[in-house]
Design a protein around this motif. Structure first.
Motif, PDB file in Angstrom:
ATOM      1  N   LEU A 214      21.048  44.200  41.329  1.00 32.70           N
ATOM      2  CA  LEU A 214      21.767  42.936  40.575  1.00 32.70           C
ATOM      3  C   LEU A 214      22.996  42.992  40.780  1.00 32.70           C
ATOM      4  CD1 LEU A 214      20.511  40.625  38.560  1.00 32.70           C
ATOM      5  CD2 LEU A 214      21.385  42.395  36.651  1.00 32.70           C
ATOM      6  N   GLY A 215      23.626  41.971  41.123  1.00 35.54           N
ATOM      7  CA  GLY A 215      25.317  42.112  41.590  1.00 35.54           C
ATOM      8  C   GLY A 215      26.064  40.782  41.136  1.00 35.54           C
ATOM      9  N   VAL A 216      27.160  40.575  41.119  1.00 33.48           N
ATOM     10  CA  VAL A 216      28.329  39.615  41.346  1.00 33.48           C
ATOM     11  C   VAL A 216      29.383  39.628  42.080  1.00 33.48           C
ATOM     12  CG1 VAL A 216      27.615  38.904  38.880  1.00 33.48           C
ATOM     13  CG2 VAL A 216      29.577  40.736  39.301  1.00 33.48           C
ATOM     14  N   GLU A 217      29.709  38.800  42.715  1.00 36.23           N
ATOM     15  CA  GLU A 217      30.884  38.909  43.886  1.00 36.23           C
ATOM     16  C   GLU A 217      31.671  37.645  43.611  1.00 36.23           C
ATOM     17  OE1 GLU A 217      29.124  37.627  48.097  1.00 36.23           O
ATOM     18  OE2 GLU A 217      28.855  39.750  47.482  1.00 36.23           O
ATOM     19  N   CYS A 218      32.988  37.753  44.210  1.00 37.61           N
ATOM     20  CA  CYS A 218      33.937  36.848  44.053  1.00 37.61           C
ATOM     21  C   CYS A 218      34.733  36.607  45.322  1.00 37.61           C
ATOM     22  CB  CYS A 218      34.878  37.055  43.183  1.00 37.61           C
ATOM     23  SG  CYS A 218      36.454  35.943  42.924  1.00 37.61           S
ATOM     24  N   THR A 219      34.574  35.627  46.163  1.00 41.79           N
ATOM     25  CA  THR A 219      35.430  35.467  47.423  1.00 41.79           C
ATOM     26  C   THR A 219      36.712  34.781  46.968  1.00 41.79           C
ATOM     27  OG1 THR A 219      33.462  34.858  48.637  1.00 41.79           O
ATOM     28  CG2 THR A 219      35.650  34.123  49.480  1.00 41.79           C
ATOM     29  N   LEU A 220      37.883  35.590  46.992  1.00 43.90           N
ATOM     30  CA  LEU A 220      39.226  35.311  46.757  1.00 43.90           C
ATOM     31  C   LEU A 220      39.934  34.225  47.488  1.00 43.90           C
ATOM     32  CD1 LEU A 220      39.847  39.047  46.322  1.00 43.90           C
ATOM     33  CD2 LEU A 220      39.451  37.683  44.399  1.00 43.90           C
ATOM     34  N   GLU A 221      40.570  33.456  46.762  1.00 43.21           N
ATOM     35  CA  GLU A 221      41.368  32.256  47.153  1.00 43.21           C
ATOM     36  C   GLU A 221      42.714  32.815  48.025  1.00 43.21           C
ATOM     37  OE1 GLU A 221      43.790  28.366  45.716  1.00 43.21           O
ATOM     38  OE2 GLU A 221      42.809  29.549  44.268  1.00 43.21           O
ATOM     39  N   HIS A 222      43.109  33.799  47.835  1.00 46.46           N
ATOM     40  CA  HIS A 222      44.130  34.460  48.729  1.00 46.46           C
ATOM     41  C   HIS A 222      43.736  35.799  48.922  1.00 46.46           C
ATOM     42  CE1 HIS A 222      46.494  30.626  48.545  1.00 46.46           C
ATOM     43  NE2 HIS A 222      46.395  30.862  47.253  1.00 46.46           N
ATOM     44  N   ASP A 223      44.078  36.557  49.991  1.00 50.10           N
ATOM     45  CA  ASP A 223      43.843  37.941  50.173  1.00 50.10           C
ATOM     46  C   ASP A 223      44.510  38.674  49.113  1.00 50.10           C
ATOM     47  OD1 ASP A 223      42.246  37.261  52.255  1.00 50.10           O
ATOM     48  OD2 ASP A 223      43.643  38.133  53.631  1.00 50.10           O
ATOM     49  N   LEU A 224      44.040  39.666  48.553  1.00 52.61           N
ATOM     50  CA  LEU A 224      44.749  40.530  47.669  1.00 52.61           C
ATOM     51  C   LEU A 224      45.376  41.838  48.551  1.00 52.61           C
ATOM     52  CD1 LEU A 224      42.326  40.744  44.603  1.00 52.61           C
ATOM     53  CD2 LEU A 224      44.098  39.225  45.031  1.00 52.61           C
ATOM     54  N   LEU A 225      46.491  41.947  48.056  1.00 51.46           N
ATOM     55  CA  LEU A 225      47.433  42.817  48.975  1.00 51.46           C
ATOM     56  C   LEU A 225      47.788  43.972  48.000  1.00 51.46           C
ATOM     57  CD1 LEU A 225      49.694  40.515  51.066  1.00 51.46           C
ATOM     58  CD2 LEU A 225      47.373  41.655  51.558  1.00 51.46           C
ATOM     59  N   GLN A 226      47.581  44.048  46.730  1.00 54.87           N
ATOM     60  CA  GLN A 226      47.889  45.195  45.947  1.00 54.87           C
ATOM     61  C   GLN A 226      46.795  45.529  44.928  1.00 54.87           C
ATOM     62  OE1 GLN A 226      51.148  46.235  45.458  1.00 54.87           O
ATOM     63  NE2 GLN A 226      51.522  44.696  47.246  1.00 54.87           N
ATOM     64  N   TYR A 227      46.671  46.931  45.173  1.00 52.81           N
ATOM     65  CA  TYR A 227      45.412  47.419  44.498  1.00 52.81           C
ATOM     66  C   TYR A 227      45.276  47.112  42.792  1.00 52.81           C
ATOM     67  CZ  TYR A 227      42.694  51.173  42.153  1.00 52.81           C
ATOM     68  OH  TYR A 227      41.722  52.000  41.769  1.00 52.81           O
ATOM     69  N   THR A 228      46.448  46.870  42.132  1.00 56.74           N
ATOM     70  CA  THR A 228      46.394  46.448  40.761  1.00 56.74           C
ATOM     71  C   THR A 228      45.665  45.033  40.899  1.00 56.74           C
ATOM     72  OG1 THR A 228      48.518  45.584  40.870  1.00 56.74           O
ATOM     73  CG2 THR A 228      48.267  47.569  39.957  1.00 56.74           C
ATOM     74  N   GLU A 229      45.812  44.297  41.813  1.00 57.18           N
ATOM     75  CA  GLU A 229      45.211  42.881  41.915  1.00 57.18           C
ATOM     76  C   GLU A 229      43.713  43.037  41.812  1.00 57.18           C
ATOM     77  OE1 GLU A 229      48.312  39.688  43.682  1.00 57.18           O
ATOM     78  OE2 GLU A 229      47.516  41.455  44.985  1.00 57.18           O
ATOM     79  N   CYS A 230      43.318  43.998  42.725  1.00 56.81           N
ATOM     80  CA  CYS A 230      42.000  44.219  42.477  1.00 56.81           C
ATOM     81  C   CYS A 230      41.303  44.856  41.363  1.00 56.81           C
ATOM     82  CB  CYS A 230      41.392  45.222  43.770  1.00 56.81           C
ATOM     83  SG  CYS A 230      42.032  44.576  45.388  1.00 56.81           S
ATOM     84  N   VAL A 231      42.000  45.629  40.822  1.00 54.56           N
ATOM     85  CA  VAL A 231      41.339  46.071  39.487  1.00 54.56           C
ATOM     86  C   VAL A 231      41.284  44.916  38.459  1.00 54.56           C
ATOM     87  CG1 VAL A 231      42.260  47.624  37.504  1.00 54.56           C
ATOM     88  CG2 VAL A 231      42.646  48.359  39.675  1.00 54.56           C
TER      89      VAL A 231
ATOM     90  N   THR B 198      40.628  41.902  39.127  1.00 60.02           N
ATOM     91  CA  THR B 198      39.608  40.975  39.383  1.00 60.02           C
ATOM     92  C   THR B 198      38.252  41.694  39.191  1.00 60.02           C
ATOM     93  OG1 THR B 198      40.709  40.120  41.338  1.00 60.02           O
ATOM     94  CG2 THR B 198      38.423  40.033  41.415  1.00 60.02           C
ATOM     95  N   LEU B 199      37.984  42.979  39.335  1.00 64.08           N
ATOM     96  CA  LEU B 199      36.988  43.805  39.220  1.00 64.08           C
ATOM     97  C   LEU B 199      36.998  43.874  37.514  1.00 64.08           C
ATOM     98  CD1 LEU B 199      34.728  46.019  40.312  1.00 64.08           C
ATOM     99  CD2 LEU B 199      36.433  47.664  39.569  1.00 64.08           C
ATOM    100  N   SER B 200      37.965  43.815  36.623  1.00 71.01           N
ATOM    101  CA  SER B 200      37.689  43.712  35.352  1.00 71.01           C
ATOM    102  C   SER B 200      37.094  42.343  35.186  1.00 71.01           C
ATOM    103  CB  SER B 200      38.909  44.061  34.551  1.00 71.01           C
ATOM    104  OG  SER B 200      39.960  42.915  34.945  1.00 71.01           O
TER     105      SER B 200
END
Length: 354
Positions: free
Chosen positions: A243-260, A262-264
């Motif tokens: 079971l999963g979810v995913e998100c194709t981002l409007e712009h590439d994320l270049l910072q780790y904090t941005e990934c955190v 989105t994951l949250s």
């Protein structure tokens, strides 16, 4: 040996749209992300495929190949309704049905008495029923096992039928390219090619020590499939494996904090899906085995980091995200996914005469 039919609907989502709007039948169409979005193509019709458009292709790339491509957002309720109608047709022939997705399924017709037990004629009748009752076409493969039936269904697409009888298995697999075997992705195919292994016949002739050295536990599967062996039964319990979810981002994320961040945002979505699944009969008896975080990078490489026995909590997911992030090779992140895998019971079934 069993009598297995693999039914694969032809460009299913696109076919439903063409059925409901005949004006679309002869123009390139695709179901996928809008022109302004960073989406991917879900499926496309055969006119679009003639331009090189394929499923899972980024929408931007598809539009470069076919600038006049008609993009449709799709209607999942309509596709599910058509899939349910097709499933009801399957049930007339057997209760041993293993859906793989909305548009394909395995059927074990070993015990079906229709047409004097001829799996070929059963497959023909199923295809005829589908087109006459839904207006959609399907391709079918008939074989003594699942993996050969699936390969066979792709032989005469679209709207075709291909049969591999037990006495023809050895000849069929002898020249079968290894890249068509289940579990052989692009990287494995490349490694096989570097070793001079291109067809199933090459695997049979190769030294066992060589295969184990380069492919480890996968060597056993390669050897069995190269001999046309697949002992997996058709599983009709529809037990979900993941079971999963995913998100194709409007712009590439270049910072780790941005990934955190989105994951949250993805975590509550997955928790809601898990809660809904847990309320089903299958979900109440399916424990979680592993949790994983997936990243797709700007260069379209993707990686997944999984861990068994992991709680579905943000603080426990961050080490997985961090490990995946370290693999980015200075690339941005264009997609983030979160998934869980369930424990599945091993099923066994005695072989039946063909």
């Amino acid at each position: 040996m069993r009598k297995i039919i693999h039914i694969d609907m032809d460009c299913f989502f696109a076919a439903v749209e063409m059925r409901d709007n005949p004006a679309l039948r002869h123009v390139p169409i695709a179901i996928g992300g809008a022109r302004q979005a960073r989406g991917v193509i879900s499926t496309c019709n055969y006119p679009a495929r003639s331009f090189g458009v394929r499923s899972a292709m980024p929408t931007s790339q598809a539009l470069k190949l076919c600038p006049h491509l008609t993009l449709l957002s799709g209607n999942m309720d309509k596709y599910k309704a058509a899939s349910t109608q097709i499933r009801h047709i399957f049930a007339r022939y057997t209760d041993q049905i293993e859906p793989l997705s909305l548009d394909e399924a395995y059927l074990d017709v070993s015990d079906c008495a229709l047409f004097q037990g001829s799996a070929t004629r059963i497959a023909e009748d199923i295809r005829h029923a589908i087109v006459s009752e839904t207006g959609l076409t399907a391709s079918a493969g008939v074989a003594p096992n699942k993996f050969l039936a699936k390969i066979a269904s792709d032989e005469n697409k679209p709207d075709g039928l291909f049969v591999i009888t037990p006495d023809k298995v050895a000849d069929f697999v002898k020249t079968l390219p290894l890249k068509r075997l289940p579990g052989v992705g692009s990287k494995t195919a490349e490694r096989l090619s570097q070793l001079g292994l291109h067809s199933c016949a090459d695997i049979i002739a190769a030294p066992l020590a060589l295969l184990i050295k380069h492919f480890g536990a996968q060597a056993d599967s390669l050897i069995k499939r190269s001999q046309g062996i697949d002992e997996r039964p058709v599983c009709s319990n529809e037990q979900r494996k993941s079971l999963g979810v995913e998100c194709t981002l409007e712009h590439d994320l270049l910072q780790y904090t941005e990934c955190v961040e989105t994951l949250s945002q993805l975590l509550p979505q997955l928790q809601r899906r898990l809660e809904h699944y847990s309320n089903t009969a299958a979900g109440r008896i399916t424990p979680i085995q592993k949790v994983g975080v997936k990243l797709k990078f700007s260069d379209f490489r993707q990686t997944t980091v999984e861990k068994q026995g992991q709680p579905l909590q943000l603080d426990k997911l961050l080490p997985l995200l961090d490990e995946a992030w370290q693999r980015r090779q200075q690339q941005g992140v264009r997609l983030i996914g979160l998934q869980i895998g369930f424990k599945t019971a091993a099923l066994h079934q005695m072989a039946l005469p063909f």
